[in-house]
Scaffold this motif. Structure first.
Motif, PDB file in Angstrom:
ATOM      1  N   ARG A 178      30.330 118.145  28.407  1.00 29.49           N
ATOM      2  CA  ARG A 178      28.928 117.847  28.718  1.00 29.49           C
ATOM      3  C   ARG A 178      28.371 116.759  27.790  1.00 29.49           C
ATOM      4  N   ARG A 179      28.848 116.703  26.557  1.00 28.60           N
ATOM      5  CA  ARG A 179      28.427 115.608  25.676  1.00 28.60           C
ATOM      6  C   ARG A 179      28.947 114.264  26.202  1.00 28.60           C
ATOM      7  N   ALA A 180      30.193 114.258  26.659  1.00 32.06           N
ATOM      8  CA  ALA A 180      30.751 113.031  27.239  1.00 32.06           C
ATOM      9  C   ALA A 180      29.963 112.625  28.468  1.00 32.06           C
ATOM     10  N   ALA A 181      29.603 113.603  29.302  1.00 31.94           N
ATOM     11  CA  ALA A 181      28.831 113.304  30.508  1.00 31.94           C
ATOM     12  C   ALA A 181      27.478 112.696  30.154  1.00 31.94           C
ATOM     13  N   ALA A 182      26.826 113.232  29.133  1.00 32.60           N
ATOM     14  CA  ALA A 182      25.521 112.710  28.724  1.00 32.60           C
ATOM     15  C   ALA A 182      25.616 111.256  28.286  1.00 32.60           C
ATOM     16  N   ALA A 183      26.730 110.897  27.667  1.00 33.45           N
ATOM     17  CA  ALA A 183      26.916 109.515  27.209  1.00 33.45           C
ATOM     18  C   ALA A 183      27.106 108.541  28.366  1.00 33.45           C
ATOM     19  N   PHE A 184      27.499 109.043  29.550  1.00 40.38           N
ATOM     20  CA  PHE A 184      27.750 108.182  30.706  1.00 40.38           C
ATOM     21  C   PHE A 184      26.565 108.071  31.663  1.00 40.38           C
ATOM     22  N   VAL A 185      25.484 108.782  31.389  1.00 38.88           N
ATOM     23  CA  VAL A 185      24.339 108.779  32.293  1.00 38.88           C
ATOM     24  C   VAL A 185      23.848 107.347  32.515  1.00 38.88           C
ATOM     25  N   GLY A 186      23.621 107.004  33.780  1.00 39.61           N
ATOM     26  CA  GLY A 186      23.142 105.674  34.136  1.00 39.61           C
ATOM     27  C   GLY A 186      24.236 104.681  34.473  1.00 39.61           C
ATOM     28  N   GLN A 187      25.506 105.066  34.246  1.00 38.70           N
ATOM     29  CA  GLN A 187      26.609 104.143  34.522  1.00 38.70           C
ATOM     30  C   GLN A 187      27.293 104.418  35.863  1.00 38.70           C
ATOM     31  N   GLY A 188      26.950 105.534  36.503  1.00 40.52           N
ATOM     32  CA  GLY A 188      27.562 105.893  37.773  1.00 40.52           C
ATOM     33  C   GLY A 188      27.357 107.370  38.029  1.00 40.52           C
ATOM     34  N   GLU A 189      28.179 107.928  38.905  1.00 43.98           N
ATOM     35  CA  GLU A 189      28.116 109.362  39.211  1.00 43.98           C
ATOM     36  C   GLU A 189      28.992 110.125  38.222  1.00 43.98           C
ATOM     37  N   VAL A 190      28.399 111.084  37.518  1.00 47.43           N
ATOM     38  CA  VAL A 190      29.105 111.792  36.457  1.00 47.43           C
ATOM     39  C   VAL A 190      29.273 113.257  36.844  1.00 47.43           C
ATOM     40  N   GLY A 191      30.491 113.792  36.644  1.00 47.87           N
ATOM     41  CA  GLY A 191      30.756 115.193  36.913  1.00 47.87           C
ATOM     42  C   GLY A 191      31.458 115.864  35.752  1.00 47.87           C
ATOM     43  N   VAL A 192      31.196 117.161  35.592  1.00 49.08           N
ATOM     44  CA  VAL A 192      31.889 117.990  34.606  1.00 49.08           C
ATOM     45  C   VAL A 192      32.690 119.035  35.375  1.00 49.08           C
ATOM     46  N   TYR A 193      33.980 119.129  35.063  1.00 45.78           N
ATOM     47  CA  TYR A 193      34.898 119.973  35.825  1.00 45.78           C
ATOM     48  C   TYR A 193      35.727 120.869  34.907  1.00 45.78           C
ATOM     49  N   ALA A 194      36.003 122.090  35.399  1.00 47.77           N
ATOM     50  CA  ALA A 194      36.894 123.027  34.718  1.00 47.77           C
ATOM     51  C   ALA A 194      38.275 122.979  35.361  1.00 47.77           C
ATOM     52  N   LEU A 195      39.305 122.986  34.542  1.00 47.30           N
ATOM     53  CA  LEU A 195      40.677 122.914  35.037  1.00 47.30           C
ATOM     54  C   LEU A 195      41.040 124.173  35.824  1.00 47.30           C
ATOM     55  N   MET A 196      41.729 123.975  36.960  1.00 52.20           N
ATOM     56  CA  MET A 196      42.224 125.086  37.773  1.00 52.20           C
ATOM     57  C   MET A 196      43.750 125.211  37.702  1.00 52.20           C
ATOM     58  N   ALA A 197      44.462 124.090  37.817  1.00 48.90           N
ATOM     59  CA  ALA A 197      45.928 124.145  37.893  1.00 48.90           C
ATOM     60  C   ALA A 197      46.525 122.805  37.524  1.00 48.90           C
ATOM     61  N   VAL A 198      47.719 122.842  36.947  1.00 46.66           N
ATOM     62  CA  VAL A 198      48.493 121.632  36.626  1.00 46.66           C
ATOM     63  C   VAL A 198      49.939 121.872  37.080  1.00 46.66           C
ATOM     64  N   LEU A 199      50.532 120.864  37.686  1.00 39.21           N
ATOM     65  CA  LEU A 199      51.942 120.939  38.059  1.00 39.21           C
ATOM     66  C   LEU A 199      52.597 119.606  37.759  1.00 39.21           C
ATOM     67  N   THR A 200      53.757 119.632  37.097  1.00 45.64           N
ATOM     68  CA  THR A 200      54.482 118.406  36.810  1.00 45.64           C
ATOM     69  C   THR A 200      55.794 118.397  37.599  1.00 45.64           C
ATOM     70  N   ALA A 201      56.359 117.209  37.718  1.00 47.91           N
ATOM     71  CA  ALA A 201      57.631 117.068  38.441  1.00 47.91           C
ATOM     72  C   ALA A 201      58.762 117.816  37.756  1.00 47.91           C
ATOM     73  N   GLU A 202      58.609 118.131  36.466  1.00 46.11           N
ATOM     74  CA  GLU A 202      59.638 118.858  35.736  1.00 46.11           C
ATOM     75  C   GLU A 202      59.522 120.368  35.871  1.00 46.11           C
ATOM     76  N   ASP A 203      58.394 120.855  36.394  1.00 47.40           N
ATOM     77  CA  ASP A 203      58.224 122.297  36.527  1.00 47.40           C
ATOM     78  C   ASP A 203      59.200 122.849  37.555  1.00 47.40           C
ATOM     79  N   PRO A 204      59.825 123.991  37.273  1.00 44.07           N
ATOM     80  CA  PRO A 204      60.796 124.550  38.220  1.00 44.07           C
ATOM     81  C   PRO A 204      60.100 125.028  39.484  1.00 44.07           C
ATOM     82  N   PRO A 205      60.795 124.951  40.635  1.00 40.29           N
ATOM     83  CA  PRO A 205      60.192 125.466  41.871  1.00 40.29           C
ATOM     84  C   PRO A 205      60.026 126.970  41.800  1.00 40.29           C
ATOM     85  N   ALA A 206      59.029 127.460  42.543  1.00 43.97           N
ATOM     86  CA  ALA A 206      58.769 128.901  42.564  1.00 43.97           C
ATOM     87  C   ALA A 206      59.909 129.643  43.241  1.00 43.97           C
TER      88      ALA A 206
END
Length: 206
Positions: A178-206
């Protein structure tokens, strides 16, 4: 690490949201990261933003997003994909290249996303990444040639908008995002997001 990015911001119809999230986590992320040249994918839910969901993929380069293996996937959607594409709303989808990056960890628990037009001025990525509880900062630029060609998936989903410039700041805490978002106000559309999931090409298949 590669310098290609595919970024998607979207809402979805309320009646399809549970199916949308199951599809993203169980089919779509693994399918996309399994395409040759895709390195990783990460998806987020909004805490304060104009679109509910944000997903980005990193690729070897932006040409991967116009490659035959990827185009073949886009033009042969699974039954589940075909169903879920119909619940996408207000979608922004952009193939992009990395203009600059700073910091260490590529992924944090929270993210601030500045979406701007071609007029975005200089952004001090080093300062963004060095801020308290921040981890990294990257800046992306639209590649319309890789973004814009029609596909079967796009025909189901409907027209997408594009983002021209993006700055992504990864942080360890919501307060830092939210501090980073406040610093960007007026430069465009700003969003704050919480991480849900990450997957890399090295992760084994389920």
């Amino acid at each position: 690490m590669g310098n290609g990015i595919l970024a998607i911001w979207t809402d979805c119809a309320a009646e399809g949201e549970a199916d949308f999230n199951e599809w993203y986590n169980r089919e779509h992320l693994p399918e996309r990261v399994g395409v040759p040249g895709f390195l990783m994918g990460a998806r987020y839910r909004a805490a304060a933003a104009d679109r509910t969901y944000f997903t980005w993929y990193r690729t070897v380069d932006v040409d991967v997003l116009a490659s035959k293996p990827y185009r073949d996937r886009l033009n042969d959607p699974t039954t589940w994909t075909g169903r879920v594409m119909r619940v996408f709303r207000n979608t922004i989808r952009s193939a992009m290249t990395i203009e600059g990056e700073a910091g260490t960890a590529a992924i944090g628990a929270w993210a601030t996303v500045l979406r701007a037009d071609e007029g975005l001025g200089a952004v001090d990525l080093e300062a963004c990444a060095a801020a308290e509880e921040a981890l990294s900062a990257t800046r992306w630029h639209l590649d319309m040639a890789a973004t814009g060609s029609p596909t079967a998936e796009a025909a189901i989903r409907g027209p997408d908008a594009q983002a021209e410039r993006v700055v992504l700041v990864q942080t360890a805490t919501e307060a830092a995002a939210r501090r980073a978002a406040a610093a960007f106000v007026g430069q465009g559309e700003v969003g704050v997001y919480a991480l849900m999931a990450v997957l890399t090409a090295e992760d084994p298949p389920a």
